[in-house]
Scaffold this motif. Sequence first.
Motif, mmCIF file in Angstrom:
data_model
loop_
_atom_site.group_PDB
_atom_site.id
_atom_site.type_symbol
_atom_site.label_atom_id
_atom_site.label_comp_id
_atom_site.label_asym_id
_atom_site.label_seq_id
_atom_site.Cartn_x
_atom_site.Cartn_y
_atom_site.Cartn_z
ATOM 1 N N ARG A 178 -1.768 4.072 34.272
ATOM 2 C CA ARG A 178 -1.030 3.585 35.445
ATOM 3 C C ARG A 178 0.456 3.494 35.125
ATOM 4 N NH1 ARG A 178 -5.728 1.722 37.354
ATOM 5 N NH2 ARG A 178 -6.053 -0.127 36.086
ATOM 6 N N MET A 179 0.715 3.137 33.888
ATOM 7 C CA MET A 179 2.112 3.045 33.476
ATOM 8 C C MET A 179 2.745 4.437 33.371
ATOM 9 S SD MET A 179 3.910 0.566 31.138
ATOM 10 C CE MET A 179 5.217 0.949 29.996
ATOM 11 N N LEU A 180 1.995 5.380 32.779
ATOM 12 C CA LEU A 180 2.517 6.743 32.672
ATOM 13 C C LEU A 180 2.763 7.336 34.054
ATOM 14 C CD1 LEU A 180 0.289 8.140 29.781
ATOM 15 C CD2 LEU A 180 2.753 7.730 29.704
ATOM 16 N N PHE B 166 0.687 -10.789 21.830
ATOM 17 C CA PHE B 166 0.791 -12.064 22.557
ATOM 18 C C PHE B 166 -0.541 -12.486 23.189
ATOM 19 C CE2 PHE B 166 5.232 -10.578 22.556
ATOM 20 C CZ PHE B 166 5.849 -11.703 22.016
ATOM 21 N N ASP B 167 -1.572 -11.642 23.001
ATOM 22 C CA ASP B 167 -2.875 -11.930 23.585
ATOM 23 C C ASP B 167 -2.761 -12.161 25.095
ATOM 24 O OD1 ASP B 167 -5.595 -12.203 23.591
ATOM 25 O OD2 ASP B 167 -5.558 -14.359 23.153
ATOM 26 N N ILE B 168 -2.125 -11.218 25.748
ATOM 27 C CA ILE B 168 -1.962 -11.274 27.209
ATOM 28 C C ILE B 168 -2.382 -9.928 27.791
ATOM 29 C CG2 ILE B 168 -0.062 -12.951 27.292
ATOM 30 C CD1 ILE B 168 1.864 -10.527 27.418
ATOM 31 N N GLU B 169 -2.531 -9.885 29.098
ATOM 32 C CA GLU B 169 -2.744 -8.602 29.777
ATOM 33 C C GLU B 169 -1.760 -8.537 30.930
ATOM 34 O OE1 GLU B 169 -6.434 -6.727 32.123
ATOM 35 O OE2 GLU B 169 -6.776 -6.894 29.960
ATOM 36 N N PHE B 170 -0.819 -7.598 30.845
ATOM 37 C CA PHE B 170 0.175 -7.471 31.924
ATOM 38 C C PHE B 170 -0.526 -7.164 33.243
ATOM 39 C CE2 PHE B 170 2.778 -6.297 28.167
ATOM 40 C CZ PHE B 170 3.745 -7.283 28.292
ATOM 41 N N SER B 171 0.005 -7.732 34.315
ATOM 42 C CA SER B 171 -0.596 -7.489 35.622
ATOM 43 C C SER B 171 -0.255 -6.075 36.094
ATOM 44 C CB SER B 171 -0.084 -8.516 36.627
ATOM 45 O OG SER B 171 1.321 -8.399 36.739
ATOM 46 N N GLU B 172 -1.048 -5.609 37.041
ATOM 47 C CA GLU B 172 -0.910 -4.239 37.567
ATOM 48 C C GLU B 172 0.529 -3.899 37.949
ATOM 49 O OE1 GLU B 172 -3.269 -1.671 38.499
ATOM 50 O OE2 GLU B 172 -4.480 -2.686 36.991
ATOM 51 N N GLU B 173 1.157 -4.827 38.688
ATOM 52 C CA GLU B 173 2.486 -4.499 39.209
ATOM 53 C C GLU B 173 3.543 -4.448 38.106
ATOM 54 O OE1 GLU B 173 0.918 -7.325 39.881
ATOM 55 O OE2 GLU B 173 2.270 -9.031 39.640
ATOM 56 N N MET B 174 3.167 -4.946 36.918
ATOM 57 C CA MET B 174 4.126 -4.893 35.806
ATOM 58 C C MET B 174 4.062 -3.576 35.043
ATOM 59 S SD MET B 174 3.934 -8.604 34.065
ATOM 60 C CE MET B 174 4.777 -10.009 34.757
ATOM 61 N N LEU B 175 3.036 -2.778 35.297
ATOM 62 C CA LEU B 175 2.858 -1.541 34.534
ATOM 63 C C LEU B 175 3.811 -0.470 35.035
ATOM 64 C CD1 LEU B 175 -1.027 -1.485 34.196
ATOM 65 C CD2 LEU B 175 0.671 -2.365 32.595
ATOM 66 N N LYS B 176 5.075 -0.668 34.771
ATOM 67 C CA LYS B 176 6.102 0.294 35.170
ATOM 68 C C LYS B 176 7.273 0.194 34.209
ATOM 69 C CE LYS B 176 8.144 -3.008 38.272
ATOM 70 N NZ LYS B 176 7.977 -3.675 39.541
ATOM 71 N N LYS B 177 8.117 1.193 34.295
ATOM 72 C CA LYS B 177 9.233 1.340 33.363
ATOM 73 C C LYS B 177 10.139 0.105 33.319
ATOM 74 C CE LYS B 177 12.001 5.310 32.212
ATOM 75 N NZ LYS B 177 12.567 6.578 32.670
ATOM 76 N N ALA B 178 10.478 -0.437 34.487
ATOM 77 C CA ALA B 178 11.465 -1.509 34.571
ATOM 78 C C ALA B 178 11.049 -2.726 33.742
ATOM 79 C CB ALA B 178 11.668 -1.917 36.029
#
Lengths: 309, 82
Positions: free
Chosen positions: A220-222, B51-63
């Motif tokens: 999703r990131m790619l 950090f034992d976390i899972e980034f949320s969907e909307e965070m999965l981007k370049k910015a």
Amino acid sequence: MVPSGAAGVNEARDRFRADLLEAGLLIPTGVDGLYGGSERYESVVRALDDLIDRVGADQRARMIRFPPVMPWANFVANGYLESFPDQMGSVHGFGGDQRQHAELVRRAEHGEDRGPLLRATDMVLRPAACHPLYPTMRGVLPEEGCRVNVSGTCFRHEPSTDPFRMQVFRMHEYVYLGTPERARDHRDEWLRRGIDTLGRLDLPVESVVANDPFFGRPGRMLAANQRDEELKFEIVTPVYASEPPTAIASANCHLDHFGRPFGIETARGDVAHSSCFGFGLDRIALALFNRHGTDPNAWPAAARSVLWP
Amino acid sequence: MIVDETIRQVLSEHARLVVDVSTLDDRADLFAAGMTSHSSVNVMLALEDAFDIEFSEEMLKKATFESIGAIRRAVQEMQARG
């Protein structure tokens, strides 16, 4: 009543599929997304393949035809396994003894999983026409880079009853390898030619920013990055009334994605960049049948004269 | 700050920067410093482990991963969400 939502889309797909089968254009095999093509259907695919050669005749592209399977090692090295494992078609063989053979036959007869008795070969079905090319380009490119015309059958494991989503399909591509600027120019030039060519077939088309269906959360990131960088464009055309338009061609800037793992260099000694423009031959043929009807003799004269000059 | 140290450690191991991470300030563009699309994915996965976390969907981007400051904000937001 205008059909809406998923039910409407499925209805439209089912109707189009039924039309194609009834007209005898596609011959179902019993596996979703795997068809035979009638003489009429194949005459359109062949005409498109030839048209695309004519459209690129001035490009002095090297023509190379690879078989539809490629070495597994190259499939891994180009990152496909990492990014699209779910679409893979790995080629397996049998190397067991008589007892294992009997067990294999028994399992087949009972519809049981044959996997454990098979062994992977060193080959995989190619997911794109251009993928076998890059490993063969290792070394230093000429000053002006290299342009290649490739075409052929590809496989992606994504079974569907939508005729536009075949598992086995034909793709005709123009590939460029060279400097970053020229790779981008190649993509943009072919995007223009693609829109012009498909427009001349009387298909309503536009180009949109797109992303590949990368696998999983990293995917999703790619995908988001690919869109952000505007590396990939698709030429889309409406086929089902209540659904977003369907991609029938795509233009992709790979940066050094292939140049780096396969040791391809520009004349200046930098890692080569590459780009490709691919026409989806089956999808364009289907879009033509979808828009102009199942009888090519009744298609608009202008479109016919482009296909059969 | 332990968070910053961990972020810098992850970047030095996974971002494939062409400069030393210690020379980068909070707002320095990591992509301009050599991080690629693919290496940013490895950074994302390594941060999740560290950090034992899972980034949320909307965070999965370049910015989200464009600078040390942006990464810290994202990590802290996920930590706050628990």
